[in-house]
Design an enzyme around this catalytic site. Structure first.
Site, PDB file in Angstrom:
ATOM      1  N   GLU A  98      74.180  -9.536 -71.461  1.00 58.58           N
ATOM      2  CA  GLU A  98      74.617  -8.231 -70.244  1.00 58.58           C
ATOM      3  C   GLU A  98      75.974  -9.178 -69.773  1.00 58.58           C
ATOM      4  OE1 GLU A  98      74.650  -5.753 -69.061  1.00 58.58           O
ATOM      5  OE2 GLU A  98      73.445  -5.459 -67.336  1.00 58.58           O
ATOM      6  N   ASP A 102      74.601  -7.627 -61.078  1.00 58.45           N
ATOM      7  CA  ASP A 102      75.245  -7.287 -59.985  1.00 58.45           C
ATOM      8  C   ASP A 102      73.766  -7.117 -58.805  1.00 58.45           C
ATOM      9  OD1 ASP A 102      76.610  -6.286 -57.794  1.00 58.45           O
ATOM     10  OD2 ASP A 102      77.692  -4.455 -58.734  1.00 58.45           O
ATOM     11  N   VAL A 152      85.238  -6.336 -61.058  1.00 57.64           N
ATOM     12  CA  VAL A 152      86.298  -6.813 -62.015  1.00 57.64           C
ATOM     13  C   VAL A 152      86.373  -6.145 -63.212  1.00 57.64           C
ATOM     14  CG1 VAL A 152      86.436  -9.290 -61.362  1.00 57.64           C
ATOM     15  CG2 VAL A 152      84.566  -8.705 -62.798  1.00 57.64           C
ATOM     16  N   ASP A 158      84.382  -2.229 -67.541  1.00 60.45           N
ATOM     17  CA  ASP A 158      85.298  -1.257 -67.093  1.00 60.45           C
ATOM     18  C   ASP A 158      85.312  -0.711 -65.621  1.00 60.45           C
ATOM     19  OD1 ASP A 158      82.696   0.065 -67.173  1.00 60.45           O
ATOM     20  OD2 ASP A 158      83.615   1.999 -67.210  1.00 60.45           O
TER      21      ASP A 158
HETATM   22  P1  IMP Z   1      73.258  -3.879 -61.492  1.00 63.20           P
HETATM   23  O1  IMP Z   1      72.340  -3.100 -61.991  1.00 63.20           O
HETATM   24  O2  IMP Z   1      73.755  -3.774 -59.968  1.00 63.20           O
HETATM   25  O3  IMP Z   1      73.260  -5.549 -61.751  1.00 63.20           O
HETATM   26  O4  IMP Z   1      74.512  -3.536 -62.405  1.00 63.20           O
HETATM   27  C1  IMP Z   1      74.944  -3.846 -63.468  1.00 63.20           C
HETATM   28  C2  IMP Z   1      76.018  -3.059 -64.238  1.00 63.20           C
HETATM   29  O5  IMP Z   1      76.993  -2.721 -63.224  1.00 63.20           O
HETATM   30  C3  IMP Z   1      76.649  -3.802 -65.117  1.00 63.20           C
HETATM   31  O6  IMP Z   1      76.133  -3.910 -66.673  1.00 63.20           O
HETATM   32  C4  IMP Z   1      78.109  -3.292 -65.149  1.00 63.20           C
HETATM   33  O7  IMP Z   1      78.077  -2.002 -66.064  1.00 63.20           O
HETATM   34  C5  IMP Z   1      78.368  -2.629 -63.858  1.00 63.20           C
HETATM   35  N1  IMP Z   1      78.887  -3.331 -63.109  1.00 63.20           N
HETATM   36  C6  IMP Z   1      78.591  -4.319 -61.879  1.00 63.20           C
HETATM   37  N2  IMP Z   1      79.588  -5.196 -61.462  1.00 63.20           N
HETATM   38  C7  IMP Z   1      80.584  -4.676 -62.198  1.00 63.20           C
HETATM   39  C8  IMP Z   1      82.042  -5.191 -62.012  1.00 63.20           C
HETATM   40  O8  IMP Z   1      82.597  -5.877 -61.419  1.00 63.20           O
HETATM   41  N3  IMP Z   1      82.851  -4.488 -62.963  1.00 63.20           N
HETATM   42  C9  IMP Z   1      82.360  -3.761 -63.782  1.00 63.20           C
HETATM   43  N4  IMP Z   1      80.931  -3.156 -64.047  1.00 63.20           N
HETATM   44  C10 IMP Z   1      80.428  -3.831 -63.166  1.00 63.20           C
END
Ligand code: IMP
Length: 179
Positions: A98, A102, A152, A158
């Site tokens: 991954e 986040d 970032v 992206d």
């Molecule tokens: P989560 O489900 O919130 O853990 O998010 C995961 C997805 O959110 C990642 O695979 C990214 O596609 C996107 N994402 C989270 N933080 C960032 C960041 O700082 N920059 C770009 N994409 C992010």
């Protein structure tokens, strides 16, 4: 593109150096067992390519693509598989690759989904970890860097479909990306 960058957070050299160490950790953990690397599209692009070329164990690869849960204000956890794996993972050692964890909602869903397919083992390797935003607890066995409350781009990551090709990881100017 470069004019939109506020600050380089991790340079190309720092990323490559960290990946080398990460590969040693992964190779030690799997003890030469063959591993199926499952990349989560599209952010895993460069990380997966660099990681697998430095990994001294037998690897195969597959990819999965999931829809995000929507804007950051809508953390509902609803994730949809847009492109599933090409091969069954039953009895295989699966390592998910991954870009960033986040909230953990995406990986939380994927882990539940892939576990039901009875892999021999299922672990996670993420280039970035943003623990401050976590909603769902994720067992993160391998990680590149921890990051604070920052959005970032670059090295596969992206913002609105742009900046993935930057060779480093950077934050964007506030007028470009208010996140
Ligand atoms: P989560 O489900 O919130 O853990 O998010 C995961 C997805 O959110 C990642 O695979 C990214 O596609 C996107 N994402 C989270 N933080 C960032 C960041 O700082 N920059 C770009 N994409 C992010």
């Amino acid at each position: 593109m470069l004019k939109d960058v506020e600050e380089v957070v991790f340079s190309e050299a720092q990323i490559q150096e960290r990946i080398k160490k990460l590969c040693e950790e992964i190779a030690d953990a799997y003890e030469k067992k063959p591993v199926l690397l499952v990349g989560i599209l599209k952010g895993c692009l460069f990380f997966m390519a660099d990681l697998m070329r430095k990994l001294d164990i037998p690897v195969a690869i597959d990819f999965i693509s999931v829809s995000s849960y929507g804007p950051s204000t809508e953390k509902t956890g609803a994730v949809k598989i847009l492109k599933d794996l090409d091969t069954p993972i039953q009895d295989k050692h699966v390592l998910i690759i991954e870009d960033v964890v986040d909230t953990g909602l995406t990986l939380g869903y994927l882990l539940r989904n892939l576990k039901e397919r009875s892999p021999a083992s299922l672990q996670v390797c993420s280039l970035l970890d943003k623990p401050d935003y976590r909603i769902v607890g994720i067992p993160l066995q391998f990680k590149g860097f921890e990051l604070g409350k920052k959005f970032v781009v670059g090295y596969g990551l992206d913002y609105q479909g742009k900046y993935r090709h930057l060779p480093f990881i950077a934050s964007l100017k506030k007028e470009i990306c208010p996140l």
